[in-house]
Write a protein that holds these residues in place. Structure first.
Motif, PDB file in Angstrom:
ATOM      1  N   ASP A 191       0.835  -1.214   0.000  1.00 23.58           N
ATOM      2  CA  ASP A 191       0.000   0.000   0.000  1.00 23.58           C
ATOM      3  C   ASP A 191       0.865   1.258   0.000  1.00 23.58           C
ATOM      4  O   ASP A 191       0.566   2.229  -0.685  1.00 23.58           O
ATOM      5  CB  ASP A 191      -0.917   0.002   1.228  1.00 23.58           C
ATOM      6  CG  ASP A 191      -1.682  -1.304   1.330  1.00 23.58           C
ATOM      7  OD1 ASP A 191      -2.655  -1.469   0.581  1.00 23.58           O
ATOM      8  OD2 ASP A 191      -1.265  -2.178   2.102  1.00 23.58           O
ATOM      9  N   VAL A 194       2.242   1.645  -3.516  1.00 23.02           N
ATOM     10  CA  VAL A 194       1.212   2.079  -4.471  1.00 23.02           C
ATOM     11  C   VAL A 194       0.966   3.573  -4.297  1.00 23.02           C
ATOM     12  O   VAL A 194       0.825   4.327  -5.266  1.00 23.02           O
ATOM     13  CB  VAL A 194      -0.085   1.257  -4.299  1.00 23.02           C
ATOM     14  CG1 VAL A 194      -1.250   1.915  -5.026  1.00 23.02           C
ATOM     15  CG2 VAL A 194       0.116  -0.165  -4.818  1.00 23.02           C
ATOM     16  N   ILE A 210      -3.809   3.220 -11.131  1.00 21.06           N
ATOM     17  CA  ILE A 210      -3.821   2.034 -10.272  1.00 21.06           C
ATOM     18  C   ILE A 210      -5.073   2.085  -9.408  1.00 21.06           C
ATOM     19  O   ILE A 210      -5.185   2.909  -8.506  1.00 21.06           O
ATOM     20  CB  ILE A 210      -2.563   1.972  -9.382  1.00 21.06           C
ATOM     21  CG1 ILE A 210      -1.302   2.074 -10.237  1.00 21.06           C
ATOM     22  CG2 ILE A 210      -2.560   0.695  -8.548  1.00 21.06           C
ATOM     23  CD1 ILE A 210      -0.022   2.292  -9.432  1.00 21.06           C
ATOM     24  N   THR A 212      -7.785   0.777  -6.655  1.00 27.14           N
ATOM     25  CA  THR A 212      -7.888  -0.063  -5.463  1.00 27.14           C
ATOM     26  C   THR A 212      -9.151  -0.899  -5.606  1.00 27.14           C
ATOM     27  O   THR A 212     -10.221  -0.362  -5.874  1.00 27.14           O
ATOM     28  CB  THR A 212      -8.028   0.808  -4.195  1.00 27.14           C
ATOM     29  OG1 THR A 212      -6.897   1.669  -4.119  1.00 27.14           O
ATOM     30  CG2 THR A 212      -8.100  -0.054  -2.940  1.00 27.14           C
ATOM     31  N   TYR A 218      -5.162  -4.633  -6.016  1.00 29.08           N
ATOM     32  CA  TYR A 218      -5.004  -3.504  -6.942  1.00 29.08           C
ATOM     33  C   TYR A 218      -5.140  -3.987  -8.385  1.00 29.08           C
ATOM     34  O   TYR A 218      -4.869  -5.137  -8.699  1.00 29.08           O
ATOM     35  CB  TYR A 218      -3.635  -2.856  -6.755  1.00 29.08           C
ATOM     36  CG  TYR A 218      -3.493  -2.170  -5.420  1.00 29.08           C
ATOM     37  CD1 TYR A 218      -4.089  -0.937  -5.204  1.00 29.08           C
ATOM     38  CD2 TYR A 218      -2.797  -2.777  -4.381  1.00 29.08           C
ATOM     39  CE1 TYR A 218      -3.977  -0.309  -3.968  1.00 29.08           C
ATOM     40  CE2 TYR A 218      -2.693  -2.155  -3.140  1.00 29.08           C
ATOM     41  CZ  TYR A 218      -3.268  -0.914  -2.947  1.00 29.08           C
ATOM     42  OH  TYR A 218      -3.182  -0.292  -1.739  1.00 29.08           O
TER      43      TYR A 218
END
Ligand code: CA
Length: 222
Positions: A191, A194, A210, A212, A218
């Motif tokens: 996380d 990302v 990207i 969620t 993802y």
């Protein structure tokens, strides 16, 4: 491979150098951060093994300095620090892998093999999506022609996502593919990365490339 070991503890550096030498690697040892930076910046170095506790410069600062130089080889960090926060910091500063002391020689050799494979990846490969271009050979990312500065790990994560567009990838899958060994699955490192990537690659007025996928992971927009 030519490997630079930056470690002030002679017992450990001798043990590591012997183990790597037995595998046919050519090893140079630096006892200080300053010497390590000089040795690691030589053009034919394939891998750097860096201890964090050095007498002159903190290893984390050595890492940051190495990462500011383009084309520096992968860095495997050795440290006595074991907290997740420290791991994330070290990876964030651009380390490619992390080994906690004390470690077994076999484990070190296994990590070295993984990093060697990765630095040998085929070149001239290119991924492209929505103005985002990843040149895998040159290890260069651009969006709309603007160069994006990515750490080795950010680059690997983005490449993995872009190779699997439209597919939901779980955190465990991502950890296995990008970190390549059993990273603590409870850590939030995916996380965190990302988030870094979104900040770097996304256009301000658009939804993130990207996505969620709640409860699942993802997905890179197809
Ligand atoms: Ca040390």
């Amino acid at each position: 491979m030519r490997i630079v070991v930056v470690e002030d503890d002679e017992r450990i550096s001798a043990f590591v150098a012997r183990g790597l030498g037995a595998q046919g690697h050519q090893v140079s040892v630096a006892m200080t951060g300053a010497d390590g930076i000089v040795l690691a910046s030589e053009p034919d170095v394939d891998l750097v093994i860096l201890d964090l506790g050095l007498p002159d410069i903190d290893g984390v600062d050595v890492l940051s300095q190495l990462r500011r130089t383009r084309g520096v080889p992968p860095v495997l960090v050795l440290t006595a620090r074991d907290a997740i926060a420290d791991k994330v910091e070290v990876l964030d500063r651009g380390a490619d892998d992390y080994l906690t002391k004390p470690f077994a020689l076999d484990e070190l050799l296994a990590r070295v093999r993984v990093l060697a494979r990765r630095s040998d990846q085929p070149t001239a490969n290119r991924l492209e999506r929505a103005g985002l271009v990843l040149d895998l050979g040159a290890r260069r990312a651009t969006r709309d022609g603007r160069v994006i500065d990515l750490s080795t790990r950010e680059f690997a994560l983005l490449a993995y996502l872009m190779r699997n567009p439209g597919q939901v990838l779980s955190r465990v899958q991502i950890l296995a593919a990008v970190w390549e060994y059993d990273f603590d699955p409870l850590s939030n490192v995916v996380d965190v990365y990302v988030r870094y990537l979104r900040r770097k690659i996304d256009r301000e007025d658009e939804e993130s490339l990207i996505e969620t996928v709640r409860g699942a992971g993802y997905r890179f927009r197809a």
